[in-house]
Design a protein around this motif. Structure first.
Motif, short mmCIF file in Angstrom:
data_model
loop_
_atom_site.label_atom_id
_atom_site.label_comp_id
_atom_site.label_asym_id
_atom_site.label_seq_id
_atom_site.Cartn_x
_atom_site.Cartn_y
_atom_site.Cartn_z
N LEU A 148 0.83 -1.20 0.00
CA LEU A 148 0.00 0.00 0.00
C LEU A 148 0.87 1.27 0.00
O LEU A 148 0.55 2.25 -0.69
CB LEU A 148 -0.94 0.00 1.20
N ALA A 149 1.96 1.23 0.75
CA ALA A 149 2.86 2.39 0.79
C ALA A 149 3.46 2.64 -0.59
O ALA A 149 3.51 3.79 -1.06
CB ALA A 149 3.96 2.15 1.82
N PHE A 150 3.88 1.57 -1.23
CA PHE A 150 4.48 1.69 -2.56
C PHE A 150 3.45 2.20 -3.56
O PHE A 150 3.74 3.07 -4.40
CB PHE A 150 5.02 0.32 -2.97
N ALA A 151 2.22 1.67 -3.45
CA ALA A 151 1.15 2.07 -4.38
C ALA A 151 0.83 3.55 -4.19
O ALA A 151 0.66 4.29 -5.17
CB ALA A 151 -0.09 1.22 -4.12
N LEU A 152 0.79 3.99 -2.95
CA LEU A 152 0.47 5.40 -2.67
C LEU A 152 1.58 6.32 -3.19
O LEU A 152 1.31 7.36 -3.80
CB LEU A 152 0.27 5.60 -1.16
N LEU A 153 2.82 5.89 -2.99
CA LEU A 153 3.96 6.69 -3.46
C LEU A 153 3.89 6.88 -4.97
O LEU A 153 4.02 7.99 -5.49
CB LEU A 153 5.27 6.00 -3.06
#
Lengths: 435, 299
Positions: free
Chosen positions: B88-93
């Motif tokens: 999720l962090a990678f997707a948001l970034l």
């Protein structure tokens, strides 16, 4: 069409479809007599790789050409998928008329009464078999499965590489022991130009493990369907492998990408492999420039008489086969084992023929690798053999459990004695649950 | 309401039921009946070949002493707890980067979304074996700088990590949803924040994140449920064993092993029900906690 008409049509169509489905569900599927004349359709299920699929499909077509009244519907799958499909077919009572039996399921199916007896089918001949042969074919005294090949445990070595590297694999005899094999593998791994290892790490190979046990007076399974080996017996085998691995005589799990490595990948990394006698036929083709030879499994000092054994892949006729199809099914089985014609098409990937006369005929058209396999099986077949028993119900996953525990030992997660005890306990618990 | 209109409504109701018959049949035959059957089987000893035998709670008691069961619980929990937040962090970034009006946005969006479509496929799992194997791409790269690497998939300490990387790589699906959420945040809020002297980080913290929490919550629920059900990658990469040394023995893989390798359908059904209850509990907890951190704008 108005809305009322549309609804009527929709409802009518739905009910008709439901009725058809219901009726269809009540009917049998395939495999029955066609009703008219003597036309018969049989379902034949087997497993293997794509080459075996093509060869057997071709051979079954040849049979139908020679016997125009018998049509065969082939049902093929990979070994694991075959077992899954068989189980669901058995649950649905939709079992093929003729089917191969995966080794862990032989007695499970027998207990579930899936096999029809075979000694009263006029089209299936038993004349070529000795009384001793027929006794070894029986399950609980019943001739209800048909062994159609013979495997024996072997050490297969790469003769081309051995010659190039100046290695001599000892001949069978007093010098061919487990210790001498281990010494050879360790010495070879330490010093060879190709940086090969002696062997893949294969303590989970079932046939050689069984040979080890029988040479120590133990067995894989008992006649009454229990684990036939002790924690010590298993521990001695695992210990032999552990010493070999630690001394560098076997590939690491990393080098062979896990347990049960792919021969196409590891064949170029080793000198020998532990295997079944029939494996040479497919495996040697992966390295066409190299010559492979077979040695019978090494023999431990003091091995009791009768420790040698043969493993039979089996096929059977489904218990609920239509009576009208039985003779045709017998004819198909007869074609599988009592005639060399089929072998000319399917070759000997399922081992040496069980019919001694067919085995002699096969030698005439066998390839060099097949001849190597036939010779070693003939020798083992001539030896004195004590009875061997099939895997009991509830033990079907023993090989995967063994692979897992061997892996844990190699990774240092479990010690040999604890691993051996765990395996014996787990197999025993499975058998108990199925009892 | 007149009797005629009631009749009219009833007739409409009947028509609706007629049109719903295919769905109702499908639900009954493909979902409801198998679900109830598996609930019954969870309390039996059933090997498919023989009739089920009622054993009460035995299958559930067996789990308590089953090392493989606990190994699979451990692997699945680690996977869920590590891979879902990372993904999720990678997707948001990536969504934030793409939201800045990059040239060729449509291309990048499609390119990043592609792994989501392929990630749980057999082909990608096989590709992963080729990348992380003993003779794989990673080790070939390491060999160029003189490092001799071992198979990442055969080392119990790294095998699960490779599957976590695979899951993170399939960030495309949550990224597209984040991107849609970012587009919904009014520009005026950013302008107001800038007027108040907020920098990029403060804008992100006090405008973007609060207004994106419903989307984060939605993605979190979906990805958590998906992670609990991970199967294909582990099955292919470990050859169906969950090895090395149970390090990739995902819960669903263990259910499969019991059901379709050992044909112990009673135990497999009990395991499946435990998973379903566990997912339900985790999802309910997410909803309970959401009232403390999810901002819907109308409350």
């Amino acid at each position: 069409m108005d809305r009322r008409g549309f609804l009527k049509v929709s409802l009518g169509t739905g009910l008709a479809a439901t009725a058809i489905t219901t009726v269809a569900g009540c009917g049998g599927s395939g495999g029955g007599s066609s009703g008219g004349g003597d036309e018969v359709t049989l379902r034949y299920a087997w497993w293997g790789n794509s080459i075996r699929q093509q060869n057997y499909t071709k051979a079954l077509k040849q049979f139908s050409t020679a016997n125009p009244s018998i049509t065969i519907e082939p049902e093929f799958a990979d070994y694991t998928a075959f077992q899954e499909r068989m189980t669901t077919q058995i649950a649905a009572r939709d079992v093929p008329d003729i089917f191969w039996i995966a080794s862990p399921q032989v007695l499970t199916y027998h207990k579930s009464k899936l096999y029809r007896k075979l000694d009263d089918i006029p089209t299936l001949k038993w004349d070529d078999y000795s009384k001793e042969d027929l006794e070894t074919f029986k399950l609980d005294g019943q001739l209800n499965t048909l062994p159609f090949g013979i495997f024996t445990p072997v050490i297969r070595y790469n003769e081309t590489v051995a010659k190039a590297d100046g290695v001599t694999v000892p001949a069978e005899g007093p010098g061919w022991t487990w210790d001498s094999l281990a010494e050879l593998l360790v010495a070879y791994s330490k010093n060879n130009p190709g940086k090969r290892k002696g062997t893949p790490y294969a303590p989970d190979h079932d046939l050689t493990f069984e040979a080890w046990l029988r040479q120590r007076g133990e067995q894989l399974w008992t006649q009454d369907g229990q684990v036939g080996f002790t924690v010590d017996g298993l521990g001695s085998w695992l210990d032999w492998w552990e010493k070999l691995r630690k001394a560098g005589g076997a590939l690491s799990l990393s080098e062979q990408e896990g347990m049960g490595p792919d021969w196409a990948q590891v064949g170029k990394k080793v000198l020998v492999n532990f295997g079944n006698s029939n494996h040479i036929i497919d495996d040697a083709k992966m390295f066409p420039q190299e010559k492979f030879r077979l040695r019978a499994a090494p023999i431990a000092a003091g091995a009791p008489a009768g420790h040698k054994y043969l493993y039979f892949p089996r096929m059977a006729i489904y218990q609920r086969i239509d009576d009208g199809n039985l003779e045709a099914a017998g004819k198909v089985l007869d074609y599988n084992v009592n005639s060399a014609d089929m072998l000319k098409t399917v070759r000997l990937t399922m081992g040496a023929p069980t019919n001694p006369k067919v085995a002699e005929q096969a030698a005439a058209f066998a390839s060099p690798d097949e001849k190597e396999m036939l010779a070693i099986v003939a020798k083992e077949r001539a030896a004195e053999r004590k009875p061997r028993y099939e895997a009991p119900p509830g033990s079907s996953t023993w090989r995967t459990t063994m692979a897992r525990i061997c892996e844990e030992i190699a990774l240092g997660k479990t010690a040999v004695p604890a691993g051996a005890k765990k395996l014996v306990d787990e197999i025993g618990a499975g058998i108990k649950r199925a009892a | 309401m007149t009797s005629r209109s009631r009749f009219h409504l009833n007739r409409q109701g009947r028509a609706a039921h007629v049109f719903l018959i295919p769905w109702q049949l499908g639900f009954l035959l493909v979902t409801a009946v198998p679900l109830l059957a598996s609930l019954y089987l969870a309390f039996t000893n059933y090997d498919i070949l023989n009739a089920p035998e009622w054993t009460g709670l035995e299958n559930f008691q067996r789990m308590i002493h089953d090392d493989q069961f606990w190994a699979s619980v451990r692997v699945t929990l680690i996977y869920v707890l590590v891979s879902v937040p990372l993904q999720l962090a990678f997707a948001l970034l990536l969504a934030l980067i793409l939201d800045r009006g990059l040239k060729g946005l449509a291309f990048y969006r499609s390119a990043f979304y592609l792994p989501s479509l392929l990630g749980s496929s057999v082909a990608i799992a096989i590709l992963w074996r080729e990348i992380f194997g003993d003779d794989g791409l990673i080790n070939k790269g390491l060999a160029l700088v003189g490092i001799h690497g071992e198979s990442w998939l055969q080392n119990p300490r790294t095998a699960l990590a490779t599957l976590i990387v695979l899951n993170v790589w399939t960030f495309g699906s949550p990224m597209v949803i984040f991107l849609a959420g970012l587009r919904q945040i009014p520009d005026e809020l950013y302008e107001a924040a800038r007027v108040d002297g907020a920098g990029v980080i403060k804008q992100f913290r006090h405008v973007t994140v609060p207004l994106l929490t419903p989307i984060i919550f939605f993605n979190l629920i979906l990805q958590t449920i998906g992670a609990f059900q991970t199967f294909t990658q582990a099955h292919i990469v470990s050859g169906g064993t969950g090895g090395p040394a149970n390090s990739t023995l995902f819960y669903t893989l263990y259910v499969y092993q019991q059901g379709f390798v050992a044909f112990d359908m009673g135990y497999a059904s009990a395991l499946a029900w435990v998973l379903m209850v566990a997912i339900a509990v985790v999802t309910a907890l997410h909803f309970l906690v959401s009232k403390y951190w999810v901002f819907y704008g109308d409350n």
